[in-house]
Design a protein around this motif. Sequence first.
Motif, PDB file in Angstrom:
ATOM      1  N   GLY A  70       0.811  -1.208   0.000  1.00  0.00           N
ATOM      2  CA  GLY A  70       0.000   0.000   0.000  1.00  0.00           C
ATOM      3  C   GLY A  70       0.842   1.255   0.000  1.00  0.00           C
ATOM      4  O   GLY A  70       0.580   2.205  -0.747  1.00  0.00           O
ATOM      5  N   LYS A  71       1.881   1.260   0.816  1.00  0.00           N
ATOM      6  CA  LYS A  71       2.766   2.428   0.894  1.00  0.00           C
ATOM      7  C   LYS A  71       3.418   2.700  -0.460  1.00  0.00           C
ATOM      8  O   LYS A  71       3.481   3.847  -0.912  1.00  0.00           O
ATOM      9  CB  LYS A  71       3.825   2.207   1.974  1.00  0.00           C
ATOM     10  CG  LYS A  71       4.733   3.380   2.202  1.00  0.00           C
ATOM     11  CD  LYS A  71       5.723   3.105   3.336  1.00  0.00           C
ATOM     12  CE  LYS A  71       6.618   4.296   3.550  1.00  0.00           C
ATOM     13  NZ  LYS A  71       7.585   4.084   4.634  1.00  0.00           N
ATOM     14  N   ALA A  72       3.884   1.638  -1.124  1.00  0.00           N
ATOM     15  CA  ALA A  72       4.516   1.798  -2.438  1.00  0.00           C
ATOM     16  C   ALA A  72       3.505   2.298  -3.470  1.00  0.00           C
ATOM     17  O   ALA A  72       3.817   3.176  -4.285  1.00  0.00           O
ATOM     18  CB  ALA A  72       5.139   0.477  -2.890  1.00  0.00           C
ATOM     19  N   GLY A  73       2.308   1.758  -3.439  1.00  0.00           N
ATOM     20  CA  GLY A  73       1.272   2.185  -4.377  1.00  0.00           C
ATOM     21  C   GLY A  73       0.874   3.632  -4.169  1.00  0.00           C
ATOM     22  O   GLY A  73       0.737   4.404  -5.127  1.00  0.00           O
ATOM     23  N   VAL A  74       0.696   4.015  -2.921  1.00  0.00           N
ATOM     24  CA  VAL A  74       0.335   5.398  -2.607  1.00  0.00           C
ATOM     25  C   VAL A  74       1.458   6.344  -3.041  1.00  0.00           C
ATOM     26  O   VAL A  74       1.201   7.407  -3.604  1.00  0.00           O
ATOM     27  CB  VAL A  74       0.014   5.559  -1.100  1.00  0.00           C
ATOM     28  CG1 VAL A  74      -0.060   7.022  -0.710  1.00  0.00           C
ATOM     29  CG2 VAL A  74      -1.284   4.842  -0.759  1.00  0.00           C
ATOM     30  N   ALA A  75       2.687   5.935  -2.830  1.00  0.00           N
ATOM     31  CA  ALA A  75       3.825   6.771  -3.237  1.00  0.00           C
ATOM     32  C   ALA A  75       3.832   6.975  -4.750  1.00  0.00           C
ATOM     33  O   ALA A  75       4.056   8.093  -5.224  1.00  0.00           O
ATOM     34  CB  ALA A  75       5.140   6.149  -2.778  1.00  0.00           C
ATOM     35  N   ARG A  76       3.574   5.906  -5.518  1.00  0.00           N
ATOM     36  CA  ARG A  76       3.545   6.031  -6.982  1.00  0.00           C
ATOM     37  C   ARG A  76       2.444   6.988  -7.429  1.00  0.00           C
ATOM     38  O   ARG A  76       2.667   7.875  -8.257  1.00  0.00           O
ATOM     39  CB  ARG A  76       3.325   4.659  -7.637  1.00  0.00           C
ATOM     40  CG  ARG A  76       4.567   3.827  -7.792  1.00  0.00           C
ATOM     41  CD  ARG A  76       4.367   2.642  -8.719  1.00  0.00           C
ATOM     42  NE  ARG A  76       3.166   1.863  -8.469  1.00  0.00           N
ATOM     43  CZ  ARG A  76       3.050   0.875  -7.580  1.00  0.00           C
ATOM     44  NH1 ARG A  76       4.080   0.540  -6.833  1.00  0.00           N
ATOM     45  NH2 ARG A  76       1.921   0.223  -7.434  1.00  0.00           N
ATOM     46  N   VAL A  77       1.251   6.795  -6.882  1.00  0.00           N
ATOM     47  CA  VAL A  77       0.130   7.655  -7.270  1.00  0.00           C
ATOM     48  C   VAL A  77       0.395   9.099  -6.846  1.00  0.00           C
ATOM     49  O   VAL A  77       0.162  10.041  -7.611  1.00  0.00           O
ATOM     50  CB  VAL A  77      -1.198   7.129  -6.678  1.00  0.00           C
ATOM     51  CG1 VAL A  77      -2.329   8.109  -6.913  1.00  0.00           C
ATOM     52  CG2 VAL A  77      -1.534   5.761  -7.274  1.00  0.00           C
ATOM     53  N   THR A  78       0.906   9.278  -5.647  1.00  0.00           N
ATOM     54  CA  THR A  78       1.191  10.620  -5.135  1.00  0.00           C
ATOM     55  C   THR A  78       2.230  11.320  -6.006  1.00  0.00           C
ATOM     56  O   THR A  78       2.100  12.510  -6.311  1.00  0.00           O
ATOM     57  CB  THR A  78       1.659  10.553  -3.673  1.00  0.00           C
ATOM     58  OG1 THR A  78       0.634   9.924  -2.897  1.00  0.00           O
ATOM     59  CG2 THR A  78       1.933  11.930  -3.104  1.00  0.00           C
ATOM     60  N   GLU A  79       3.253  10.596  -6.431  1.00  0.00           N
ATOM     61  CA  GLU A  79       4.264  11.185  -7.315  1.00  0.00           C
ATOM     62  C   GLU A  79       3.652  11.610  -8.637  1.00  0.00           C
ATOM     63  O   GLU A  79       3.949  12.694  -9.149  1.00  0.00           O
ATOM     64  CB  GLU A  79       5.397  10.189  -7.546  1.00  0.00           C
ATOM     65  CG  GLU A  79       6.226   9.998  -6.302  1.00  0.00           C
ATOM     66  CD  GLU A  79       7.712  10.047  -6.578  1.00  0.00           C
ATOM     67  OE1 GLU A  79       8.118  10.233  -7.733  1.00  0.00           O
ATOM     68  OE2 GLU A  79       8.455   9.915  -5.603  1.00  0.00           O
ATOM     69  N   ARG A  80       2.771  10.783  -9.203  1.00  0.00           N
ATOM     70  CA  ARG A  80       2.126  11.125 -10.479  1.00  0.00           C
ATOM     71  C   ARG A  80       1.208  12.329 -10.298  1.00  0.00           C
ATOM     72  O   ARG A  80       1.157  13.218 -11.150  1.00  0.00           O
ATOM     73  CB  ARG A  80       1.347   9.933 -11.044  1.00  0.00           C
ATOM     74  CG  ARG A  80       2.206   8.757 -11.473  1.00  0.00           C
ATOM     75  CD  ARG A  80       3.333   9.079 -12.428  1.00  0.00           C
ATOM     76  NE  ARG A  80       2.893   9.788 -13.610  1.00  0.00           N
ATOM     77  CZ  ARG A  80       3.639  10.576 -14.366  1.00  0.00           C
ATOM     78  NH1 ARG A  80       4.904  10.775 -14.070  1.00  0.00           N
ATOM     79  NH2 ARG A  80       3.154  11.189 -15.422  1.00  0.00           N
ATOM     80  N   MET A  81       0.468  12.328  -9.200  1.00  0.00           N
ATOM     81  CA  MET A  81      -0.396  13.484  -8.929  1.00  0.00           C
ATOM     82  C   MET A  81       0.453  14.736  -8.736  1.00  0.00           C
ATOM     83  O   MET A  81       0.116  15.806  -9.256  1.00  0.00           O
ATOM     84  CB  MET A  81      -1.254  13.226  -7.680  1.00  0.00           C
ATOM     85  CG  MET A  81      -2.334  12.186  -7.879  1.00  0.00           C
ATOM     86  SD  MET A  81      -3.235  11.850  -6.352  1.00  0.00           S
ATOM     87  CE  MET A  81      -4.182  13.365  -6.198  1.00  0.00           C
ATOM     88  N   GLY A  82       1.549  14.600  -7.995  1.00  0.00           N
ATOM     89  CA  GLY A  82       2.442  15.731  -7.775  1.00  0.00           C
ATOM     90  C   GLY A  82       2.997  16.272  -9.081  1.00  0.00           C
ATOM     91  O   GLY A  82       3.077  17.488  -9.283  1.00  0.00           O
ATOM     92  N   PHE A  83       3.354  15.378  -9.984  1.00  0.00           N
ATOM     93  CA  PHE A  83       3.847  15.780 -11.297  1.00  0.00           C
ATOM     94  C   PHE A  83       2.759  16.549 -12.047  1.00  0.00           C
ATOM     95  O   PHE A  83       3.025  17.601 -12.635  1.00  0.00           O
ATOM     96  CB  PHE A  83       4.280  14.539 -12.095  1.00  0.00           C
ATOM     97  CG  PHE A  83       4.847  14.858 -13.445  1.00  0.00           C
ATOM     98  CD1 PHE A  83       6.192  15.169 -13.589  1.00  0.00           C
ATOM     99  CD2 PHE A  83       4.046  14.852 -14.574  1.00  0.00           C
ATOM    100  CE1 PHE A  83       6.720  15.471 -14.836  1.00  0.00           C
ATOM    101  CE2 PHE A  83       4.564  15.155 -15.821  1.00  0.00           C
ATOM    102  CZ  PHE A  83       5.907  15.463 -15.961  1.00  0.00           C
TER     103      PHE A  83
END
Length: 148
Positions: A70-83
């Motif tokens: 979950g942490k890895a998935g949230v980090a990926r999505v958060t990075e894409r959203m941040g971008f």
Amino acid sequence: MIVLALLLQAAAPAPSAEALKLGVEVAQAGTFGRIAPLLIEQQTDELVRETPGLTLAEQARLREIAAQTGKAGVARVTERMGFAYAQALSVADLRAVLAFARTDAARRYRAAEPNAMATATQTMGGLDFKRDVLKALCAKTGKGCEKK
């Protein structure tokens, strides 16, 4: 439509490192950043219930795996959203969003948001966009009416 958005995103210049950092912070401060951990917890509990025969140690291991995944998935999505935020908003805009996110009003808003979403979700049970549009079209034009 999504393909066009991806092509436009690919053609846009890359945001600065500062914009990317701020964009990720905006994503973390937003709704996704608050709801994702709750969804992970809920789905983890469901996985534990739906996986019979696990010992307490195995349940604990499942929870560890779920937390890491979950942490890895949230980090990926958060990075894409941040971008995406960094591409769409100026550094000044990102700073303004973060300034608001750190206020007491924003904290109260975030605290109220889950209840507001739950309330809205309850009323959506009766929402049927296509049915409602066709009903209105039928009333105005006599077309699109349900056959009885």
